[in-house]
Design a protein around this motif. Structure first.
Motif, short mmCIF file in Angstrom:
data_model
loop_
_atom_site.label_atom_id
_atom_site.label_comp_id
_atom_site.label_asym_id
_atom_site.label_seq_id
_atom_site.Cartn_x
_atom_site.Cartn_y
_atom_site.Cartn_z
N PRO A 143 -9.89 -21.00 19.28
CA PRO A 143 -10.88 -22.08 19.35
C PRO A 143 -11.36 -22.55 17.99
CG PRO A 143 -11.35 -20.44 21.02
CD PRO A 143 -10.24 -19.87 20.17
N HIS A 144 -11.44 -21.66 17.00
CA HIS A 144 -11.85 -22.10 15.66
C HIS A 144 -10.79 -23.00 15.03
CE1 HIS A 144 -14.59 -18.29 15.27
NE2 HIS A 144 -15.00 -19.13 16.18
N TYR A 145 -9.53 -22.68 15.26
CA TYR A 145 -8.44 -23.53 14.76
C TYR A 145 -8.50 -24.88 15.46
CZ TYR A 145 -6.19 -19.48 12.52
OH TYR A 145 -5.90 -18.40 11.72
N ARG A 146 -8.73 -24.84 16.77
CA ARG A 146 -8.83 -26.08 17.54
C ARG A 146 -9.96 -26.95 17.01
NH1 ARG A 146 -9.94 -24.27 23.06
NH2 ARG A 146 -12.14 -24.36 22.48
N ALA A 147 -11.08 -26.34 16.65
CA ALA A 147 -12.23 -27.10 16.15
C ALA A 147 -11.91 -27.75 14.81
CB ALA A 147 -13.44 -26.19 16.03
N VAL A 148 -11.19 -27.04 13.94
CA VAL A 148 -10.84 -27.62 12.64
C VAL A 148 -9.88 -28.80 12.82
CG1 VAL A 148 -9.72 -27.18 10.41
CG2 VAL A 148 -11.23 -25.45 11.41
N VAL A 149 -8.92 -28.64 13.73
CA VAL A 149 -8.00 -29.75 14.02
C VAL A 149 -8.78 -30.95 14.56
CG1 VAL A 149 -6.11 -30.53 15.51
CG2 VAL A 149 -6.00 -28.27 14.44
N ALA A 150 -9.73 -30.69 15.47
CA ALA A 150 -10.51 -31.78 16.04
C ALA A 150 -11.33 -32.50 14.97
CB ALA A 150 -11.44 -31.24 17.13
N THR A 151 -11.88 -31.75 14.03
CA THR A 151 -12.70 -32.35 12.97
C THR A 151 -11.86 -33.25 12.07
OG1 THR A 151 -14.25 -30.50 12.98
CG2 THR A 151 -14.19 -31.88 11.00
N THR A 152 -10.72 -32.73 11.60
CA THR A 152 -9.89 -33.54 10.71
C THR A 152 -9.29 -34.73 11.45
OG1 THR A 152 -8.01 -32.08 11.16
CG2 THR A 152 -9.31 -31.61 9.20
N SER A 153 -8.96 -34.55 12.73
CA SER A 153 -8.39 -35.64 13.51
C SER A 153 -9.41 -36.75 13.75
CB SER A 153 -7.86 -35.12 14.84
OG SER A 153 -6.81 -34.20 14.64
N ALA A 154 -10.67 -36.34 13.97
CA ALA A 154 -11.72 -37.34 14.19
C ALA A 154 -11.91 -38.21 12.96
CB ALA A 154 -13.03 -36.64 14.56
N MET A 155 -11.81 -37.58 11.78
CA MET A 155 -11.98 -38.34 10.54
C MET A 155 -10.85 -39.36 10.35
SD MET A 155 -14.77 -37.34 9.28
CE MET A 155 -15.93 -35.99 9.46
N ALA A 156 -9.68 -39.06 10.90
CA ALA A 156 -8.54 -39.96 10.76
C ALA A 156 -8.33 -40.84 11.98
CB ALA A 156 -7.28 -39.14 10.49
N SER A 157 -9.25 -40.74 12.96
CA SER A 157 -9.16 -41.49 14.21
C SER A 157 -7.88 -41.17 14.98
CB SER A 157 -9.24 -43.00 13.94
OG SER A 157 -10.47 -43.33 13.33
N ASP A 158 -7.42 -39.91 14.88
CA ASP A 158 -6.25 -39.46 15.61
C ASP A 158 -6.68 -38.91 16.97
OD1 ASP A 158 -4.61 -40.10 13.48
OD2 ASP A 158 -4.80 -38.11 12.57
N THR A 159 -5.72 -38.75 17.87
CA THR A 159 -5.99 -38.28 19.23
C THR A 159 -5.63 -36.80 19.35
OG1 THR A 159 -5.52 -40.46 20.15
CG2 THR A 159 -5.45 -38.59 21.67
N VAL A 160 -6.51 -36.05 19.99
CA VAL A 160 -6.27 -34.64 20.26
C VAL A 160 -6.33 -34.41 21.76
CG1 VAL A 160 -7.09 -32.28 19.95
CG2 VAL A 160 -7.17 -33.88 18.03
N ASP A 161 -5.24 -33.92 22.32
CA ASP A 161 -5.19 -33.55 23.74
C ASP A 161 -5.20 -32.03 23.81
OD1 ASP A 161 -4.79 -33.26 26.44
OD2 ASP A 161 -2.70 -33.89 26.42
#
Length: 446
Positions: free
Chosen positions: A163-181
């Motif tokens: 979950p911590h890895y997932r959160a880091v991916v979500a944070t960086t993806s949000a900054m780039a307006s990328d989609t996380v499923d």
């Protein structure tokens, strides 16, 4: 005022710029019962007195090495030979950080080259970079790299990803307006991730062993990803597992990332650690960080160079492949020294010991009434279901001198249906007596 020169007006101006009314508002996200409102220390005291006072406060903690220790979930207690600490403290290594002037840091470049070689062999990949902050940021960087390679913006994350890895991916993806499923937490290891892969998918991120300990067959996931032009990002948090488990590269992974802390680096309260990053050679120019290479000089002598340095310190920020990665030089050196001492045979033996210890512990724990094992296969970490709240059980075990694992509720606080799950790790440092003590204490607290 000598060390805190800001006036009250200065502090109010800064608070206004931040957008909060008081300093206390800055700490609202921290539960009130966890905040420390100052230390009970005299205004002035001699150094010896202060050391004794702080020593008494520190003694209230339970150090990992002082009791039977079965905590994992991304950071593991392994034996680090004394020779590792001795060698990294040699004067030529002690201040090692990063090769800003690479051509005059041949020693640093050489061990980073050897580090890259070890990581490539360990992961079954063709090329590896000169390390990153940790496993979580390496995972986020792998997703960004996959987006660059595929020119797509959607990442599918397995429910077995930490979950911590997932959160880091979500944070960086949000900054780039990328989609996380992101799939739901998968403590049973039964998710259908193949159905989530489509023509819009840039990459599939799968951790094996998963955060719950399940060993995942990556080959069918890689095959489905490649069919639609996506990449498979394989993640691990326990580097020792690669001494026994088939490497991700042999299972079709395109990018392999993970945490190298288990080799050469102690727990140290959560860092600094060393992120491992490897990929296929055809994608090397999209890799973040640095890459060291071997060459010869004008006189034909062996030498080392910084072959790729696509960081913002070397080129314009808009041309950099990463702006958050680093090479934690001393941690990478510790990894390299420990791995060199182990060798392939030693690593495989260490991995077998870890697995055997975990199997024996699991067999003991499931004999405790009300305890069941969720894993069909695992390396040195597994998940058990308890007859009551796991967080309370962990506290009760700690009171008996056993650090018994990580409650899933700490990693997934919004999932009360997972509150009875406990992630348990057993490495080579656990003895038979430790395992017997754990099983006996668990039976008493349940």
């Amino acid at each position: 005022m000598r060390y805190l020169p800001h006036s009250e007006a200065d502090r109010q101006a800064m608070l206004a710029a931040i957008g909060v009314g008081s300093i206390d508002d800055l700490f609202l996200d921290i539960p009130a019962n966890l905040r420390v409102h100052g230390l009970d220390l005299p205004k002035a005291a001699g150094e010896l007195s202060v050391e004794r006072t702080l020593g008494r406060m520190a003694a209230r903690n339970v150090p990992a090495g002082s009791v039977p220790f079965f905590v994992g979930a991304g950071a593991y207690r392994h034996h680090v030979p004394a020779s590792v600490d001795h060698l990294i403290q040699r004067s030529e290594f002690l201040t090692s950080y990063t090769p800003y002037q690479p051509e005059i840091t041949q020693g640093t470049l050489q061990y980073l080259f050897e580090f890259q070689t070890q990581v490539a062999h360990l992961t079954g990949m063709e090329v590896a970079n000169a390390s990153m902050y940790d496993g979580s940021t390496a995972t986020a960087e792998a997703v960004l790299m996959a987006h660059r390679v595929t020119r797509r913006q959607k990442a599918v994350l397995s429910g077995g990803l930490h979950p911590h890895y997932r959160a880091v991916v979500a944070t960086t993806s949000a900054m780039a307006s990328d989609t996380v499923d992101a799939l739901d937490a998968d403590p049973l290891g039964t998710e259908d991730i193949l159905s989530r892969i489509d023509a819009e998918t840039s990459c599939v991120v799968v951790q094996s062993p998963s955060v719950y300990g399940h060993l995942i067959d990556l080959a069918p996931i890689a095959e489905k990803a490649h069919q639609v032009g996506a990449l498979l990002v394989a993640v691990f948090t326990e580097a020792v597992s690669l001494g026994l488990v088939e490497p991700p590269g042999a299972q079709g992974a395109d990018i392999v990332v993970g945490e190298g802390q288990s080799i050469g680096n102690p727990l140290t309260f959560g860092g600094p650690y060393v992120g491992l990053f490897a990929a296929r050679m055809k994608h090397v120019r999209q890799m973040p960080g640095r890459l060291c290479g071997e060459t010869v000089d004008a006189e034909g002598r062996r030498g080392f160079v910084l072959t790729l340095s696509t960081r913002e310190q070397h080129i314009r920020r808009d041309k950099a492949t990463s702006n958050i990665c680093t090479n934690s030089g001393l941690c990478a050196l510790a990894f390299t020294i420990h791995m060199t001492l182990l060798g392939e045979t030693g690593l495989a033996r260490l991995a077998r010991i870890n697995h055997a210890n975990a199997v024996e512990l699991a067999e003991m724990l499931v004999e405790v009434p009300g305890v069941s094992l969720l894993n069909e296969s695992f390396f040195n970490e597994f998940t058990i279901r308890l007859p009551r709240d796991a967080a309370g059980v962990v506290e009760a075990l700690a009171a008996k001198g056993i650090l018994g694992g990580v409650p899933v509720s700490r990693l997934e606080p919004g999932r009360p249906d997972l509150a009875d799950l406990l992630i348990v790790a057993s490495t080579e440092v656990n003895t038979v007596d430790d395992r017997i003590a754990f099983a006996a204490a668990l039976q008493k607290v349940l």
